[in-house]
Write an enzyme that holds these catalytic residues in place. Sequence first.
Site, PDB file in Angstrom:
ATOM      1  N   GLN A  74      28.037  26.530   9.267  1.00  0.00           N
ATOM      2  CA  GLN A  74      28.628  27.486  10.199  1.00  0.00           C
ATOM      3  C   GLN A  74      30.139  27.300  10.228  1.00  0.00           C
ATOM      4  O   GLN A  74      30.665  26.226   9.946  1.00  0.00           O
ATOM      5  CB  GLN A  74      28.041  27.314  11.592  1.00  0.00           C
ATOM      6  CG  GLN A  74      26.590  27.741  11.668  1.00  0.00           C
ATOM      7  CD  GLN A  74      26.013  27.556  13.069  1.00  0.00           C
ATOM      8  OE1 GLN A  74      26.436  26.689  13.819  1.00  0.00           O
ATOM      9  NE2 GLN A  74      25.042  28.377  13.408  1.00  0.00           N
ATOM     10  N   ARG A  91      32.479  23.980  18.954  1.00  0.00           N
ATOM     11  CA  ARG A  91      31.334  23.314  18.344  1.00  0.00           C
ATOM     12  C   ARG A  91      30.523  24.328  17.577  1.00  0.00           C
ATOM     13  O   ARG A  91      30.269  25.435  18.048  1.00  0.00           O
ATOM     14  CB  ARG A  91      30.440  22.666  19.409  1.00  0.00           C
ATOM     15  CG  ARG A  91      29.236  21.940  18.809  1.00  0.00           C
ATOM     16  CD  ARG A  91      28.300  21.423  19.886  1.00  0.00           C
ATOM     17  NE  ARG A  91      27.779  22.468  20.754  1.00  0.00           N
ATOM     18  CZ  ARG A  91      26.791  23.299  20.428  1.00  0.00           C
ATOM     19  NH1 ARG A  91      26.228  23.235  19.242  1.00  0.00           N
ATOM     20  NH2 ARG A  91      26.366  24.199  21.285  1.00  0.00           N
ATOM     21  N   VAL A  92      30.150  23.950  16.359  1.00  0.00           N
ATOM     22  CA  VAL A  92      29.188  24.725  15.581  1.00  0.00           C
ATOM     23  C   VAL A  92      28.027  23.790  15.276  1.00  0.00           C
ATOM     24  O   VAL A  92      28.201  22.579  15.170  1.00  0.00           O
ATOM     25  CB  VAL A  92      29.808  25.307  14.284  1.00  0.00           C
ATOM     26  CG1 VAL A  92      30.805  26.402  14.619  1.00  0.00           C
ATOM     27  CG2 VAL A  92      30.467  24.226  13.454  1.00  0.00           C
ATOM     28  N   SER A  93      26.849  24.357  15.142  1.00  0.00           N
ATOM     29  CA  SER A  93      25.644  23.541  15.041  1.00  0.00           C
ATOM     30  C   SER A  93      25.440  22.900  13.669  1.00  0.00           C
ATOM     31  O   SER A  93      24.844  21.848  13.560  1.00  0.00           O
ATOM     32  CB  SER A  93      24.413  24.370  15.389  1.00  0.00           C
ATOM     33  OG  SER A  93      24.515  24.803  16.717  1.00  0.00           O
ATOM     34  N   THR A  94      25.915  23.549  12.625  1.00  0.00           N
ATOM     35  CA  THR A  94      25.694  23.005  11.284  1.00  0.00           C
ATOM     36  C   THR A  94      26.990  23.035  10.486  1.00  0.00           C
ATOM     37  O   THR A  94      27.948  23.730  10.843  1.00  0.00           O
ATOM     38  CB  THR A  94      24.645  23.828  10.512  1.00  0.00           C
ATOM     39  OG1 THR A  94      25.173  25.135  10.277  1.00  0.00           O
ATOM     40  CG2 THR A  94      23.329  23.915  11.271  1.00  0.00           C
TER      41      THR A  94
END
Length: 190
Positions: A13, A7-10
Amino acid sequence: MLIGYARVSTLEQNEDLQVDALKAAGCDRWYVDHASGAKASRPQLDKMFELLREGDVLVVWKLDRLGRSVQNLIELINRLHKMGVGFKSLTEQMDTTTPGGTLVFNVYASMAQFERDLIRERTNAGLRAARERGRVGGRPSKLTHDDEVMIRQLYESRTVTVRQIADRFSVSRGTIYRAIEAGGVAQTEN
């Protein structure tokens, strides 16, 4: 089967670091979410949970990639356990498919529970101390005493609905009903 989750936040990323680590760990398949960890529902996480089967092992690069909080992480890992799915975190070297990894997870979960209990205890002690000093908690009322008197008069007049009263005072119907109840007026749906 080893199943990876990243998982990346944006959207800006890049998940390459995590995916490379999952591939190196032997994951046959992986799912990647581009979403904040604070979101309860993440599409790829939800899809992955639907496809996980007993005997699979979920692998993450780091614990915080899976859970948005310690409590959420514990809930997710307990859910995996009930499904018969193991869990590995590469960075923290946690592996619930081994007795030692299960011990580490249980210590982690116990520490989280201990922290929640301490927070609850401190909060309750603070509330008690504030009450002893005469302070009352909660949000300040949007309505003054005069507003409540006017609300009860309008309600008893039966010329306007509760919705109209709520709109007039810019509050919810629930707030109006509480004001009516506080004044001892018998309520009928209006």
